[in-house]
Design an enzyme around this catalytic site. Structure first.
Site, PDB file in Angstrom:
ATOM      1  CG  HIS A  35     -28.151  -7.560 -20.532  1.00 46.89           C
ATOM      2  ND1 HIS A  35     -27.020  -7.296 -21.251  1.00 46.89           N
ATOM      3  CD2 HIS A  35     -28.629  -8.746 -21.000  1.00 46.89           C
ATOM      4  CE1 HIS A  35     -26.799  -8.281 -22.109  1.00 46.89           C
ATOM      5  NE2 HIS A  35     -27.771  -9.166 -21.997  1.00 46.89           N
ATOM      6  N   GLY A  41     -36.140  -9.623 -23.420  1.00 49.80           N
ATOM      7  CA  GLY A  41     -36.138  -8.480 -24.326  1.00 49.80           C
ATOM      8  C   GLY A  41     -36.870  -8.775 -25.620  1.00 49.80           C
ATOM      9  CB  VAL A  68     -32.249  -0.793 -24.784  1.00 49.18           C
ATOM     10  CG1 VAL A  68     -31.372   0.423 -24.520  1.00 49.18           C
ATOM     11  CG2 VAL A  68     -33.273  -0.980 -23.658  1.00 49.18           C
ATOM     12  NE  ARG A 108     -23.078 -13.901 -30.917  1.00 48.98           N
ATOM     13  CZ  ARG A 108     -24.133 -14.583 -30.443  1.00 48.98           C
ATOM     14  NH1 ARG A 108     -25.294 -13.981 -30.286  1.00 48.98           N
ATOM     15  NH2 ARG A 108     -24.010 -15.865 -30.138  1.00 48.98           N
TER      16      ARG A 108
HETATM   17  P1  AMP Z   1     -28.519 -12.226 -23.811  1.00 51.37           P
HETATM   18  O1  AMP Z   1     -27.566 -11.950 -22.689  1.00 51.37           O
HETATM   19  O2  AMP Z   1     -28.094 -11.635 -25.117  1.00 51.37           O
HETATM   20  O3  AMP Z   1     -28.926 -13.676 -23.897  1.00 51.37           O
HETATM   21  O4  AMP Z   1     -29.836 -11.441 -23.446  1.00 51.37           O
HETATM   22  C1  AMP Z   1     -30.468 -11.587 -22.202  1.00 51.37           C
HETATM   23  C2  AMP Z   1     -31.806 -10.908 -22.257  1.00 51.37           C
HETATM   24  O5  AMP Z   1     -31.627  -9.524 -22.553  1.00 51.37           O
HETATM   25  C3  AMP Z   1     -32.712 -11.490 -23.357  1.00 51.37           C
HETATM   26  O6  AMP Z   1     -34.039 -11.559 -22.862  1.00 51.37           O
HETATM   27  C4  AMP Z   1     -32.573 -10.467 -24.453  1.00 51.37           C
HETATM   28  O7  AMP Z   1     -33.696 -10.432 -25.300  1.00 51.37           O
HETATM   29  C5  AMP Z   1     -32.440  -9.188 -23.652  1.00 51.37           C
HETATM   30  N1  AMP Z   1     -31.813  -8.147 -24.471  1.00 51.37           N
HETATM   31  C6  AMP Z   1     -30.687  -8.276 -25.219  1.00 51.37           C
HETATM   32  N2  AMP Z   1     -30.449  -7.133 -25.890  1.00 51.37           N
HETATM   33  C7  AMP Z   1     -31.443  -6.270 -25.578  1.00 51.37           C
HETATM   34  C8  AMP Z   1     -31.772  -4.942 -25.959  1.00 51.37           C
HETATM   35  N3  AMP Z   1     -31.034  -4.250 -26.808  1.00 51.37           N
HETATM   36  N4  AMP Z   1     -32.882  -4.385 -25.428  1.00 51.37           N
HETATM   37  C9  AMP Z   1     -33.659  -5.077 -24.563  1.00 51.37           C
HETATM   38  N5  AMP Z   1     -33.416  -6.330 -24.155  1.00 51.37           N
HETATM   39  C10 AMP Z   1     -32.321  -6.927 -24.655  1.00 51.37           C
END
Ligand code: AMP
Length: 281
Positions: free
Chosen positions: A37, A147, A176, A187
């Site tokens: 993030h 992401g 990342v 998670r």
């Molecule tokens: P989430 O909070 O899991 O819904 O993710 C929010 C945003 O962060 C989404 O666009 C995800 O694809 C991105 N994201 C989550 N994990 C990663 C990662 N390891 N690398 C890059 N972006 C990420």
């Protein structure tokens, strides 16, 4: 940094900044923020005048048997990270603000949602598409940052922003990873130490698939077998899917021509891990 909790205040902030010609970057998240993030926030910071991070654990994208109640929540640490990264607005609405009584509209992107995560998690992408449409219409960013980790989600959001003329550029940022290749995910905190050691099997499988393509392999089925063999060696891991797909349509490829995306999801105990690799040959 300003924390906004209502839709009305968010719309007012956006309208005021639009009038002044400020370009807004939006980073939608479900919180429990990590370095993935943070990378999205940093790109948004570099490319836009003002950055809005939304923090909303969206009940509509969780199935009835999924982990909505258990999803990690760290609002204080999230606010600290955002402040440190120079975020202008943390938009953290209550569920009733986003889905008030009587709410019934759904946004669907049916073809891109049909397979893979959409098949494993019925209704998931309708929940994602609906909340992202609401966020983009409320905040009206010049660019929104997602992401590549969630490849199918990014493809679907790119499509819906274009289809509905939402006016935001959708920027997809590379995944990342931890040093051993495991893609960062909120998670991952649920993995026990033993499960954590098994978790890189997914990325290793994707890398083996990529190596086989780069070595000249062109049969989708053969590459899929290469990936299944790698995950098969890890006794704690079960395969949800390992697929070789067209990066635009996400349909499976029988024959790889110039590029493919390798999509994978595995289960370790009750935890699902997803990952992907884009391969150009
Ligand atoms: P989430 O909070 O899991 O819904 O993710 C929010 C945003 O962060 C989404 O666009 C995800 O694809 C991105 N994201 C989550 N994990 C990663 C990662 N390891 N690398 C890059 N972006 C990420």
């Amino acid at each position: 940094m300003k924390t906004i909790r209502t839709v009305q205040a968010m719309a007012a902030w956006s309208a005021a900044h639009h009038r002044e010609g400020v370009t807004i970057g939006l980073v939608p998240t479900m919180g429990a923020l990590h370095a993935g993030h943070r990378a999205l926030i940093r790109v948004a910071r570099l490319s836009c005048d003002a950055v809005v991070v939304s923090l909303f654990v969206n009940p509509a994208q969780f199935g009835p048997k999924e982990d909505f109640a258990r999803y990690p929540r760290k609002p204080k640490a999230d606010a600290t990270l955002c402040r440190k990264e120079g975020v202008d607005v943390l938009f953290a609405p209550h569920v009733d603000e986003i889905y008030p009584d009587g709410f019934q509209t759904t946004v669907s992107v049916p073809r891109l949602a049909r397979r893979w995560e959409g098949e494993q998690r019925p209704g998931h992408f309708d929940g994602v598409a609906t909340v992202v449409t609401k966020l983009l219409t409320l905040v009206r960013p010049a660019a929104a940052f997602f992401g590549q980790k969630d490849f199918q989600q990014a493809a679907l959001i790119t499509r819906l922003a274009e289809d509905l003329n939402l006016g935001a550029r959708v920027i997809v940022y590379p995944t990342v990873r931890e040093a051993d290749g495991l893609a960062l995910s909120s998670r991952n905190v649920f993995l026990t130490p033993v499960q954590r050691r098994a978790a890189p099997a997914l990325f290793q499988a994707l890398k083996a698939g990529r190596a086989a393509i780069l070595a000249g392999g062109r049969s989708g089925a053969a590459i899929q077998q290469v990936m299944r063999k790698v995950v098969g060696k890890e006794s704690l891991a079960g395969i949800d899917y390992l697929a070789v797909c067209d990066p635009d349509t996400l349909e499976p490829l029988k024959h790889i021509r110039d590029c493919a995306v390798l999509l994978g999801a595995i289960r370790i105990g009750r935890i699902r891990l997803i990952d992907n690799l884009l391969v150009k040959c």
